[in-house]
Design an enzyme around this catalytic site. Structure first.
Site, PDB file in Angstrom:
ATOM      1  N   VAL A 114       7.284  72.902  16.840  1.00 52.56           N
ATOM      2  CA  VAL A 114       7.002  74.081  16.032  1.00 52.56           C
ATOM      3  C   VAL A 114       6.099  73.700  14.871  1.00 52.56           C
ATOM      4  O   VAL A 114       6.356  72.719  14.182  1.00 52.56           O
ATOM      5  CB  VAL A 114       8.316  74.690  15.491  1.00 52.56           C
ATOM      6  CG1 VAL A 114       8.041  75.913  14.630  1.00 52.56           C
ATOM      7  CG2 VAL A 114       9.258  75.039  16.633  1.00 52.56           C
ATOM      8  N   CYS A 115       5.048  74.471  14.668  1.00 56.09           N
ATOM      9  CA  CYS A 115       4.162  74.240  13.530  1.00 56.09           C
ATOM     10  C   CYS A 115       4.410  75.324  12.492  1.00 56.09           C
ATOM     11  O   CYS A 115       3.936  76.447  12.609  1.00 56.09           O
ATOM     12  CB  CYS A 115       2.707  74.253  13.980  1.00 56.09           C
ATOM     13  SG  CYS A 115       1.556  73.991  12.635  1.00 56.09           S
ATOM     14  N   LEU A 116       5.238  74.966  11.529  1.00 54.85           N
ATOM     15  CA  LEU A 116       5.568  75.915  10.457  1.00 54.85           C
ATOM     16  C   LEU A 116       5.481  75.131   9.149  1.00 54.85           C
ATOM     17  O   LEU A 116       6.142  74.106   8.995  1.00 54.85           O
ATOM     18  CB  LEU A 116       6.981  76.478  10.681  1.00 54.85           C
ATOM     19  CG  LEU A 116       7.507  77.480   9.673  1.00 54.85           C
ATOM     20  CD1 LEU A 116       6.662  78.744   9.648  1.00 54.85           C
ATOM     21  CD2 LEU A 116       8.949  77.842   9.969  1.00 54.85           C
TER      22      LEU A 116
END
Lengths: 184, 111
Positions: A114-116
């Site tokens: 996840v790219c957060l």
């Protein structure tokens, strides 16, 4: 919750055997666990309507599954499961998050990474992790990845972002394909 | 003179007495409130009051020579305050105030 509180008390009253490393690990865990007692409750009280959380072991607050079921946008109709693991160095370090549902998304790759920004340990700007952030912020962030925080400009799944820029219908179809594949 | 006559008539309607009091205060208790004179009284890192020992020190129950818990408060140039213990852990990885993102520099320390 009550059992964990008791467990914490027990840990404190237990006699120490002069094992400094073991002691320091217990201490680190207990700081995380003390924070979790407050934050899990706060998270449950502020859960968005599209989210639900499940604790496999109710005595372990540091691991849970977050399910996001978006009620609008490209991923509407899908159910996306995330494992959230709160490591011992919380809240100096962000929780570790992995998406367990395969999906077509510019900011989540097919391996579940996840790219957060708020989950980023080191960040030069104000969007990264900070010890002032809480579990409810993480839930809010993951939920918003399907709406407000959806970002095609800085993708993790580059192929998905390129497809969106070229052909939105194709992108929409592929998103829904993944959703129906996941349901089978 | 005729004006006074009217006044007299008006008073007559109220039976010539002072109007009844709405209520009477029979008993009261004074309550005083106080708070620490700082901009932010809870450490945003461990969520414990800055004037108390931080979550980490509470677990260790460290004591100073006076028998009090030795966990001091630190104020940054940005006027945000934290436990020194909490903040020193954080600045190791990011030298900014986690509340306002300004470069962290210590203004003062103590209780």
């Amino acid at each position: 919750m009550i059992t964990l509180n008791r467990k914490l008390k027990k840990e404190h009253t237990e006699p120490t055997n002069g094992l400094t490393t073991a002691e320091s690990i217990v201490r680190r865990i207990s700081v995380r666990d003390k924070l979790l007692i407050k934050e899990v409750q706060e998270m449950n009280e502020n859960l968005p309507a599209t989210c639900s959380v499940h604790f496999e072991d109710p005595n372990v607050l540091s691991e849970f599954i977050l399910t996001v079921a978006p009620d609008e946008g490209y991923w509407q109709g899908g159910k996306f499961k995330f494992t959230v693991i709160v490591t011992e160095d919380y809240n100096m370090a962000p929780p570790r998050v992995k998406c367990q549902t395969r999906l077509w998304h510019p900011n989540i790759n097919v391996d579940g990474d996840v790219c957060l920004s708020l989950l980023r340990q080191t960040s030069i700007d104000e969007h990264g992790w900070a010890p002032t952030r809480r579990l409810k912020d993480v839930v809010w962030g993951l939920n918003a990845l399907f709406t407000d925080l959806l970002n095609f400009e800085d993708p993790l799944n580059i192929e998905a972002a390129e497809m969106y820029n070229k052909n939105k219908t194709e992108f929409q179809t592929k998103v829904q394909d993944y959703i129906t594949k996941g349901k089978r | 003179m005729s004006g006074e006559d009217y006044d007299g008539l008006d008073r007559g309607d109220n039976d010539g007495q002072k109007p009844d009091k709405m209520f009477t205060l029979k008993k009261w208790n004074a309550v005083a409130m106080w708070s620490w004179d700082v901009e932010c009284d809870t450490c945003a890192i461990c969520r414990v009051q800055v004037m108390d020992a931080c979550l980490r020190c509470q677990g260790e129950s460290k004591k100073d020579s006076y028998g009090k818990q030795d966990c001091v408060v630190v104020w940054g140039e940005c006027n945000h305050s934290f436990h020194f213990c909490c903040m020193s852990l954080w600045v190791k990885q990011n030298n900014r105030c986690p509340l306002c993102q300004q470069e962290w520099s210590i203004q003062r320390m103590g209780k």
